[in-house]
Design an enzyme around this catalytic site. Structure first.
Site, PDB file in Angstrom:
ATOM      1  N   GLU A 289       0.813  -1.218   0.000  1.00  0.00           N
ATOM      2  CA  GLU A 289       0.000   0.000   0.000  1.00  0.00           C
ATOM      3  C   GLU A 289       0.847   1.269   0.000  1.00  0.00           C
ATOM      4  O   GLU A 289       0.545   2.240  -0.685  1.00  0.00           O
ATOM      5  CB  GLU A 289      -0.953   0.020   1.204  1.00  0.00           C
ATOM      6  CG  GLU A 289      -2.152  -0.921   1.075  1.00  0.00           C
ATOM      7  CD  GLU A 289      -1.826  -2.360   1.446  1.00  0.00           C
ATOM      8  OE1 GLU A 289      -0.660  -2.655   1.794  1.00  0.00           O
ATOM      9  OE2 GLU A 289      -2.747  -3.198   1.400  1.00  0.00           O
TER      10      GLU A 289
ATOM     11  N   HIS B 237     -11.559  -4.777   9.020  1.00  0.00           N
ATOM     12  CA  HIS B 237     -12.102  -4.470   7.689  1.00  0.00           C
ATOM     13  C   HIS B 237     -13.338  -3.582   7.740  1.00  0.00           C
ATOM     14  O   HIS B 237     -14.023  -3.444   6.738  1.00  0.00           O
ATOM     15  CB  HIS B 237     -12.513  -5.749   6.955  1.00  0.00           C
ATOM     16  CG  HIS B 237     -11.382  -6.558   6.408  1.00  0.00           C
ATOM     17  ND1 HIS B 237     -10.521  -7.263   7.209  1.00  0.00           N
ATOM     18  CD2 HIS B 237     -10.961  -6.776   5.138  1.00  0.00           C
ATOM     19  CE1 HIS B 237      -9.631  -7.893   6.448  1.00  0.00           C
ATOM     20  NE2 HIS B 237      -9.869  -7.612   5.191  1.00  0.00           N
TER      21      HIS B 237
END
Lengths: 334, 324
Positions: free
Chosen positions: B57, B126
């Site tokens: 990322e 999440h």
């Protein structure tokens, strides 16, 4: 026969010019850093100040193989890179004075020099943070069909960061034109390489990413220039990214507030025997390319330039505080 | 058209209209996107425009910044907001700072999209709503499209910005059906939208909470209470004017924010109302936020954590009963 002699003479003159240029570039950085330290002790420069003294051959040698079309990404110890890239010392001094005439309008200071005109994309003060940026710049060069490469300077401390590993992998995976210059001065701030890396040979780390690399004596300006030239040729030839490790040493403390407790005076003295500027001067004298008069002229010219830089910084205005929020956002196109 | 298809339509239009635009992220290509947003785009635009990345990322977000500096118009997809924390160095230290730190010499025209929010039993890594953290950062813009039309129009608007724009797509919205005029001009992201006019209480929300807020307004209407529902749309910079105008009319405000209450976007809006419209208030501002726990997996616990329409109704009823 006469022609050959003339040709040889011309070559020697060009070499002398270039050699003196390299010496001038290194000496200019050394004297700039000394001046910066002086102005810091006078409290004209505040914040952090990380000096490049001892590492001059790495930045100067590397910068010789880059063109105007190439993008440069550097670290918080970037005075040398900025000077070698051609940013005027006055703009850098004014930046450290926090003046609006500085290369970043006084917004960045010592650690954040920028110059769009020279494609100097900045000093990054989060270790490893510049590497992904360089990967993206290279991606843009490739996607837009331009001929530039991205040159990325970072230190040995950065190899411990995830961004180093992620960036090397991404650059190699996408065969991007990135030239990684790892300036290994053996210390991540105060932590020796052997105390933070299980594998101290940085060139060995690139094998995991199928990325070509080599190391060079970072105290030998001509060796750095030659190795950087080979590395740049590899990248420009479409070979993908390349990592060149420049083995060097920082003569001064990490920053002005560092008491330098983590290394011995003997170690520093030993490295100073290989001062890149002194080494190069000795060689130039041996080759008959440098005289006392040459050196005196060089020093005088640099001293005058730095005096001008300090005067410029002193005389420059501050950015009006009402401009404080001006560069947070740009204008929206209709 | 669904919200998912609207985002895809905007991506397709952007890719067609501007050769500098490309999409980069985890599984955006061959997989078709973790939420199937980019499904089919690789086949249509090829691997030079739709780039599958490693699970890095920080590197690919940073590469997006570098590519933007280098003249491209990158769209970076981060699979979910919790993963964006791995790129926070690049987001905060680089994307948000470069324009100002360089004295205005450089800018970062980068669009970053990510899924956010709970409601899918995906537990504590999440499911969070961290948009408020992004709204804290000067130098970036933060958008939270709550409708299908905005999913399309706000992405196109983001691509016109010269600064980094973060778009938070609440993951429960992807299957939402709605009308989109694909020929319409891009959305005006400078303004909040009044999704339902009303005179008695202002309900202020954004993104995934718009649905329950409209449900609450319906329930209040059945009791004869007319709630005005403001969809903030852009959470940085905030359109304070629309909020203050509404509060001046209703004199009551409830803020609905899926983020945690402490230090939240709801706290910021509440403070602004206090600063700018204190004299207009007939009751203290109320907040309906997520419970302050890491998101639990079990359905009933997740439901207990998230804001609910009933909580909004009771907050509005409470203040109207005492002060209305």
């Amino acid at each position: 026969m006469a022609e050959i002699t003339n040709e040889a003479q011309r070559t020697a003159e060009v070499e002398k010019d270039h050699a003196l240029f390299l010496l001038r570039e290194m000496l200019r950085i050394r004297r700039f850093e000394e001046k910066a330290a002086e102005m810091y002790s006078l409290q004209k420069i505040r914040g952090f100040l990380h000096l490049y003294i001892g590492e001059e051959a790495t930045g100067v040698g590397a910068m010789q193989v880059l063109s105007r079309d190439d993008a440069v990404v550097a670290t918080y110890r970037e005075h040398g890179h900025a000077l070698a890239r051609g940013i005027p010392p006055a703009a850098l001094m004014a930046e450290m004075y926090g003046k609006v005439t500085g290369c970043s309008h006084g917004h960045g200071g010592s650690m954040h020099f920028f110059d769009a005109y020279r494609r100097f994309y900045g000093g990054y003060a989060i270790v490893g943070g510049g590497l992904p940026i360089a990967v993206g710049l290279a991606l843009a060069e490739k996607a837009l069909g331009k001929k530039g490469i991205a040159a990325c300077f970072f230190g040995d401390g950065a190899v411990a960061e995830g961004e180093f590993h992620e960036s090397l992998n991404l650059a190699a995976l996408w065969k991007l034109p990135v030239l990684f210059f790892c300036e290994n001065n053996l210390y991540a701030m105060g932590t020796a390489l052997s105390r933070h890396q299980a594998q101290v040979d940085i060139t060995k780390k690139t094998a995991a990413y199928n990325l070509a690399s080599s190391a060079v004596d970072g105290m030998d300006i001509l060796a750095v220039e030659a190795a950087a030239g080979r590395a740049a040729a590899f990248v420009r030839g479409g070979g993908g990214p390349y990592l060149l490790e420049l083995r060097t040493y920082r003569f001064r403390a990490h920053s002005m507030s560092d008491p330098d407790l983590y290394r011995t005076k003997e170690e520093i003295a030993e490295w100073k025997k290989r001062d890149p500027i002194a080494l190069f001067q000795t060689r130039l004298r041996e080759w008959g390319l440098l005289s006392d008069a040459d050196l005196a002229r060089l020093e005088a010219k640099i001293a005058a330039e730095l005096e001008d830089a300090v005067n410029f910084a002193e005389a420059s205005p501050l950015e009006p505080p009402e401009n404080l929020l001006r560069d947070v956002y740009g204008t929206v196109r209709p | 058209m669904t919200y998912r298809e609207a985002v895809r339509a905007a991506l397709r239009k952007a890719l067609r209209d501007d050769s500098r635009v490309f999409l980069m992220g985890e599984d955006v290509g061959q997989y078709g996107g973790a939420f199937a947003v980019s499904h089919g785009l690789l086949a249509e635009f090829g691997p030079q425009r739709i780039l599958d990345t490693p699970l890095s990322e920080s590197a690919f977000l940073g590469a997006g910044i570098g590519a933007a500096l280098g003249g491209l118009r990158p769209i970076v997809e981060i699979m979910t907001i919790n993963f964006s924390l791995l790129a926070m160095d690049q987001i905060l230290n680089n994307a948000a700072t470069l324009r100002h730190m360089s004295g205005g010499q450089f800018h970062v025209p980068l669009v970053v999209r990510m899924a956010s929010g709970g409601g899918r039993q995906l537990a504590a890594q999440h499911s969070h709503s961290l948009e408020g953290w992004y709204a804290h950062i000067p130098g970036i813009k933060a958008l939270a499209p709550a409708t299908v039309a905005d999913a399309y129009g706000m992405l196109l608007a983001a691509l016109q910005e010269d600064d980094p724009v973060f778009i938070f797509e609440h993951a429960t919205l992807y299957p939402l059906e709605g009308e989109v005029d694909l020929s319409a001009a891009r959305a005006d992201i400078a303004r909040a939208a009044i999704r339902r006019p009303g005179r008695d209480v202002t309900l202020i929300t954004y993104g995934g909470s718009l649905g329950i807020t409209l449900q609450a307004a319906d329930a209040l209407a059945r009791q004869g209470l007319e709630a005005e529902v403001i969809d903030l749309r852009t959470i940085r910079p905030l359109d304070s004017q629309t909020i203050m105008d509404s509060v001046a009319k209703t004199h009551h405000a409830v803020i609905v924010d899926e983020g945690w209450r402490t230090g939240s976007l709801a706290a910021e809006i509440s403070a602004r109302i206090m600063e700018s419209a204190f004299d207009e208030l007939d009751a203290p501002v109320a907040r309906v936020c997520s419970a302050e726990v890491p998101m639990p997996y079990a359905r009933h616990l997740e439901e207990a954590t998230l804001p609910k329409a009933a909580e909004i109704v009771s907050a509005a009823e409470g203040m109207l009963a005492h002060h209305g």
